[in-house]
Design an enzyme around this catalytic site. Structure first.
Site, short mmCIF file in Angstrom:
data_model
loop_
_atom_site.label_atom_id
_atom_site.label_comp_id
_atom_site.label_asym_id
_atom_site.label_seq_id
_atom_site.Cartn_x
_atom_site.Cartn_y
_atom_site.Cartn_z
CG ASP A 213 -0.04 -22.31 -9.72
OD1 ASP A 213 1.03 -23.18 -9.32
OD2 ASP A 213 -0.61 -22.15 -10.73
CD GLU A 255 4.98 -23.27 -9.93
OE1 GLU A 255 5.27 -24.29 -10.20
OE2 GLU A 255 3.81 -22.61 -10.54
C1 NOJ Z 1 2.05 -25.08 -10.89
C2 NOJ Z 1 1.31 -26.15 -9.81
O1 NOJ Z 1 2.34 -26.36 -8.84
C3 NOJ Z 1 1.13 -27.48 -10.54
O2 NOJ Z 1 0.66 -28.35 -9.74
C4 NOJ Z 1 -0.07 -27.37 -11.30
O3 NOJ Z 1 -0.48 -28.30 -12.24
C5 NOJ Z 1 0.29 -25.96 -12.42
N1 NOJ Z 1 0.63 -24.94 -11.82
C6 NOJ Z 1 -0.90 -25.77 -13.20
O4 NOJ Z 1 -1.98 -25.01 -12.18
#
Ligand code: NOJ
Length: 572
Positions: A213, A255
């Site tokens: 993430d 991501e």
């Molecule tokens: C990316 C995640 O997909 C999202 O849902 C989240 O709010 C942010 N990272 C922060 O963790």
């Protein structure tokens, strides 16, 4: 390890490129099925639906965070990385989920929000109260909030700064996201070691991969913009080396919501690989743009730009996920056009994006939904579905933030859409009851009962895709057409020979974005004389001419996937 060498595990030979052939399905544990009737989905509920997912053709699950968390950011605010939130289940249940998924030849990828923690995490509590203690340097602290001024704010709807003053430590802490989510200090070697050990903890449990993430944001510097800085890439290289060494066959997914070149950087190189997969953030908004602009040029352009990526790399293609449809990586002009088409009510917007589900975005048009999925399943990379989109679930823009598209899965027309037996008022979010998407109309049970439902259509496309490895493994070449609304490309795959028994194949994919039928000519030079066959029904199409041209017609917002057969005559 060579990337094509089969991995030997006791009694099992695994394809190390499994992720390139897989259909992924994102499912939030909280939203899928509530087995114990407490109003929140759980791991036990998900286990009970593995047969459904197997039937659909899903090869791998992506589970957003289910760690211990105060749930102020959908679980991306972790307060303990080795505990599961009791609402969701236990570590033993999770182990059972992994085992039962593997029994069905399905992989499990889990989310790892490593950039930050919740402010409820013990590390942060210690860090703020004991600056000289072992956790004092676990976060990014400063006496001033004027550092890193080049770093943009991501959650523009709620945050005014990336710094928040902590009254306990009497210093500012840095956060890329919510002010209750302090960023970890990756300069600290102890933090890096913690991260490695958390990865080992879950991979030891049999997890097949991790979605990293917010991966661009690990390191920040005074001169840089805090996105993909060199030490961030160095760190990922080391993490990848450890995974390859200790857990061959497991994957890392980036991501990185960035411009094309920057996203591609998260694959690393053949010699120094980083992530196995990266979400294709550049392509996604361009799919939505093309659908409404009725023009193919944006996709033609991005697909024609050959970004050099390692041979083992795979894009993760998606239409929607648990976040807003982000418009950060499109120009201002296009962003405004997209808002006009897709978010005409301000309630539909969130940060720099649109917080709606796929079916409402496409105004429940079956043609558009099918066209969008035909792209999803034939573009280079592996498709990621978002739970509920296979039945065209609606959203609820009256809920806060991204909860609009995180409502309970709609299984049946019964109480709580068959998601839970709890008192309806106790559900973590209400089920969708809108006029068009009411759960009594849109649910798995009723779509199973109709052979022409969206659910059956999607399942069929998934299975057709799975029979043709060219979609996961092949190259792409854009073909020129004489119609501005038509996109045409050829996917081609040399075959893997004996190793996995795949034969060579070439498939021509053609899409008409016009809201009217179209007749057009495609320049298929190189395929002179080849016969074309519909991949779904086998029907024969016009043969490509001696001049390499073929004329086709397509109905409004529709597509073909055509197998390119042997030439029927010798071109001069
Ligand atoms: C990316 C995640 O997909 C999202 O849902 C989240 O709010 C942010 N990272 C922060 O963790």
């Amino acid at each position: 390890m060579s990337f094509t060498a089969p991995i030997q595990l006791p009694g099992l030979t695994l394809d190390p490129l499994w992720y390139k052939r897989s259909v992924f399905y994102e499912v939030m544990v909280r939203s899928f099925v509530d087995a114990n009737g407490d109003g929140s989905g759980d791991i036990a509920g998900l286990i009970g639906k593995l047969d459904y997912l197997q039937w659909l053709g899903v090869d791998a699950l992506w589970l957003p965070p289910f760690y211990q968390s105060p749930l102020r950011d959908g679980g991306y605010d972790v307060s303990d990385f080795t505990q599961i939130l009791p609402d969701f289940g236990t570590v033993d249940e999770f182990r059972e989920l992994v085992t039962k998924a593997h029994e069905r030849n399905m992989r499990v990828v889990m989310d790892f929000p490593l950039n930050h923690t919740s402010d409820q995490h013990e590390w942060f509590q210690q860090s703020r109260s004991d600056p000289d203690g072992p956790y004092g340097d676990y976060y990014v602290w400063s006496d001033t909030d004027e550092k890193y001024e080049n770093i943009r704010i991501i959650f523009v709807d709620t945050e005014e700064s990336n710094w928040t003053f902590d009254p306990v430590r009497r210093q500012f802490f840095f956060h890329r996201f919510f002010s209750h989510q302090p960023d970890l200090n990756f300069e600290n070697v102890a933090v890096q070691e913690e991260i490695f050990n958390i990865v080992r903890f879950w991979l030891d449990m049999g997890v097949d991969g991790l979605r990293l993430d917010a991966i661009p944001y690990l390191f920040e510097s005074e001169d840089g913009n805090g996105e993909g800085e060199p030490p961030t890439h160095e760190f990922i290289k080391r993490l990848r080396a450890m995974v390859d060494e200790e857990y061959p066959g497991r994957i890392l997914i980036a991501e990185a919501n960035q411009w094309p070149r920057e996203v591609a950087a998260f694959f690393g190189t053949d010699e120094e690989p980083e992530c196995h997969m990266a979400f294709d953030f550049p392509v996604m908004p361009r799919i939505f743009y093309s659908l409404r602009a009725q023009r193919a040029d944006e996709l033609v352009q991005i697909l024609s730009e050959q970004t050099d990526v390692p041979k083992s790399a795979a894009w993760g293609v998606f239409l929607r996920n648990h976040d807003e449809l982000t418009l950060e990586m499109v120009s201002e002009e296009y962003r405004q056009a997209m808002y006009g088409w897709y978010a005409y009510d301000p309630r539909m917007r969130s940060n720099i994006g649109i917080r709606r589900r796929l079916a409402p975005l496409l105004d429940n048009s079956r043609d558009e939904i099918e066209l969008a999925h035909a792209l999803l399943f034939s573009l280079p990379g592996s498709p990621f579905l978002y739970y509920g989109d296979e039945i065209g679930m609606g959203d609820n823009i009256w809920l806060n933030d991204r909860d609009s598209s995180r409502t309970p899965m709609q299984w049946t027309p019964d109480r709580n859409a068959g998601f839970s037996t709890a008192d309806p008022g106790k559900l973590y979010l209400p089920v969708v009851q809108s006029l068009v998407y009411n759960y009594s109309l849109i649910n798995v049970e009723s779509q199973l009962a109709q052979s022409r439902s969206l659910l059956h259509w999607i399942r069929n496309v998934i299975h057709v895709r799975k029979r043709h490895p060219v979609f996961g493994l092949g190259d792409l070449k854009v073909l020129h057409t004489n119609h501005g609304s038509v996109l045409a490309f050829v996917r081609s795959y040399e075959g893997s020979g004996e190793q996995f028994g795949d034969s060579p194949e070439q498939v021509m994919c053609v899409f008409n974005f016009a809201h009217n039928p179209a007749a057009f000519e495609i320049d298929a030079t190189g395929y002179e004389g080849a016969a074309l066959y519909d991949l779904f029904g086998g029907g024969q199409f016009p043969t490509i001419g001696e001049d390499g041209k073929v004329t086709l017609t397509l109905g409004s917002q529709s597509f073909y996937w055509l197998h390119i057969g042997q030439p029927t005559f010798q071109a001069n």
